[in-house]
Design a protein around this motif. Structure first.
Motif, PDB file in Angstrom:
ATOM      1  N   UNK A 168       0.821  -1.212   0.000  1.00  0.00           N
ATOM      2  CA  UNK A 168       0.000   0.000   0.000  1.00  0.00           C
ATOM      3  C   UNK A 168       0.856   1.263   0.000  1.00  0.00           C
ATOM      4  N   UNK A 169       1.857   1.262  -0.897  1.00  0.00           N
ATOM      5  CA  UNK A 169       2.713   2.438  -1.019  1.00  0.00           C
ATOM      6  C   UNK A 169       3.355   2.447  -2.400  1.00  0.00           C
ATOM      7  N   UNK A 170       3.957   3.585  -2.729  1.00  0.00           N
ATOM      8  CA  UNK A 170       4.687   3.671  -3.989  1.00  0.00           C
ATOM      9  C   UNK A 170       5.867   2.714  -3.966  1.00  0.00           C
ATOM     10  N   UNK A 171       6.156   2.147  -5.117  1.00  0.00           N
ATOM     11  CA  UNK A 171       7.267   1.229  -5.288  1.00  0.00           C
ATOM     12  C   UNK A 171       8.093   1.739  -6.462  1.00  0.00           C
ATOM     13  N   UNK A 172       9.234   2.267  -6.150  1.00  0.00           N
ATOM     14  CA  UNK A 172      10.144   2.771  -7.180  1.00  0.00           C
ATOM     15  C   UNK A 172      10.961   1.587  -7.668  1.00  0.00           C
ATOM     16  N   UNK A 173      10.684   1.143  -8.884  1.00  0.00           N
ATOM     17  CA  UNK A 173      11.312  -0.067  -9.422  1.00  0.00           C
ATOM     18  C   UNK A 173      12.826   0.041  -9.296  1.00  0.00           C
ATOM     19  N   UNK A 174      13.418  -0.950  -8.633  1.00  0.00           N
ATOM     20  CA  UNK A 174      14.859  -0.971  -8.435  1.00  0.00           C
ATOM     21  C   UNK A 174      15.312  -0.388  -7.121  1.00  0.00           C
ATOM     22  N   UNK A 175      14.373   0.082  -6.291  1.00  0.00           N
ATOM     23  CA  UNK A 175      14.771   0.719  -5.031  1.00  0.00           C
ATOM     24  C   UNK A 175      15.522  -0.242  -4.108  1.00  0.00           C
ATOM     25  N   UNK A 176      15.240  -1.517  -4.190  1.00  0.00           N
ATOM     26  CA  UNK A 176      15.959  -2.506  -3.383  1.00  0.00           C
ATOM     27  C   UNK A 176      16.952  -3.307  -4.222  1.00  0.00           C
ATOM     28  N   UNK A 177      16.588  -3.616  -5.449  1.00  0.00           N
ATOM     29  CA  UNK A 177      17.396  -4.495  -6.294  1.00  0.00           C
ATOM     30  C   UNK A 177      18.431  -3.762  -7.132  1.00  0.00           C
ATOM     31  N   UNK A 178      18.195  -2.481  -7.380  1.00  0.00           N
ATOM     32  CA  UNK A 178      19.046  -1.733  -8.299  1.00  0.00           C
ATOM     33  C   UNK A 178      18.634  -1.897  -9.748  1.00  0.00           C
ATOM     34  N   UNK A 179      17.600  -2.698 -10.007  1.00  0.00           N
ATOM     35  CA  UNK A 179      17.136  -2.961 -11.366  1.00  0.00           C
ATOM     36  C   UNK A 179      16.080  -1.927 -11.786  1.00  0.00           C
ATOM     37  N   UNK A 180      16.559  -0.720 -11.991  1.00  0.00           N
ATOM     38  CA  UNK A 180      15.724   0.428 -12.341  1.00  0.00           C
ATOM     39  C   UNK A 180      15.233   0.294 -13.781  1.00  0.00           C
ATOM     40  N   UNK A 181      14.044   0.832 -14.028  1.00  0.00           N
ATOM     41  CA  UNK A 181      13.526   0.901 -15.392  1.00  0.00           C
ATOM     42  C   UNK A 181      13.530   2.359 -15.833  1.00  0.00           C
ATOM     43  N   UNK A 182      14.382   2.674 -16.806  1.00  0.00           N
ATOM     44  CA  UNK A 182      14.401   4.017 -17.384  1.00  0.00           C
ATOM     45  C   UNK A 182      13.316   4.070 -18.456  1.00  0.00           C
ATOM     46  N   UNK A 183      12.417   5.028 -18.325  1.00  0.00           N
ATOM     47  CA  UNK A 183      11.260   5.112 -19.212  1.00  0.00           C
ATOM     48  C   UNK A 183      11.612   5.918 -20.456  1.00  0.00           C
ATOM     49  N   UNK A 184      11.447   5.274 -21.600  1.00  0.00           N
ATOM     50  CA  UNK A 184      11.698   5.910 -22.888  1.00  0.00           C
ATOM     51  C   UNK A 184      10.428   6.525 -23.470  1.00  0.00           C
ATOM     52  N   UNK A 185       9.299   5.870 -23.216  1.00  0.00           N
ATOM     53  CA  UNK A 185       8.045   6.280 -23.842  1.00  0.00           C
ATOM     54  C   UNK A 185       6.885   5.783 -22.997  1.00  0.00           C
ATOM     55  N   UNK A 186       5.780   6.533 -22.987  1.00  0.00           N
ATOM     56  CA  UNK A 186       4.573   6.144 -22.260  1.00  0.00           C
ATOM     57  C   UNK A 186       3.399   6.199 -23.220  1.00  0.00           C
TER      58      UNK A 186
END
Length: 129
Positions: free
Chosen positions: A53-71
């Motif tokens: 029940x909170x925001x989850x910044x992808x990679x915040x624990x794993x380091x596997x961030x997703x850089x967004x190119x397009x939405x």
């Protein structure tokens, strides 16, 4: 921009993360308005964790961030598609490239068909505190 989006009754919208170069579907998660707005401004995928029940910044624990190119928004305004660059090549918490690693075989059984690239124990180092 937000007015075009049809969030569900819980204020969420499904978000598909797709590899921007290969087209491989990496994962599906949920976003609320705050997660979407932060994703747009930061150009990094931010989801809403229903279990926490909170925001989850992808990679915040794993380091596997997703850089967004397009939405992209689908025709009904009720699904978001993120075209991303997956940092580290691992999108799934199981240590695989993507979350769709199970295939239904001819006997009706689910079989793992993608290798584990990195052990989850190595990705999520838990402290002994």
């Amino acid at each position: 921009m937000i007015e075009a989006i049809s969030f569900n009754d819980a204020g969420l919208i499904p978000a598909i993360a797709q590899d921007a170069s290969t087209g491989q579907v990496l994962m599906v998660a949920w976003m609320n308005e705050e997660a979407l707005l932060e994703t747009i401004s930061s150009k990094k995928a931010v989801y809403f964790s229903r279990s926490r029940q909170r925001l989850w910044r992808k990679g915040e624990e794993s380091g596997h961030v997703q850089q967004v190119e397009d939405i992209h928004l689908d025709c009904d305004g009720d699904v978001i598609l993120l075209k991303v660059v997956q940092i580290g090549g691992i999108a799934c918490h199981t240590g695989r490239e993507h979350c769709f690693f199970r295939r239904l075989d001819d006997e009706g059984e689910w079989q793992d068909c993608e290798p584990v690239l990195k052990s989850p124990e190595d990705i999520y180092q838990l402290s002994d505190d």
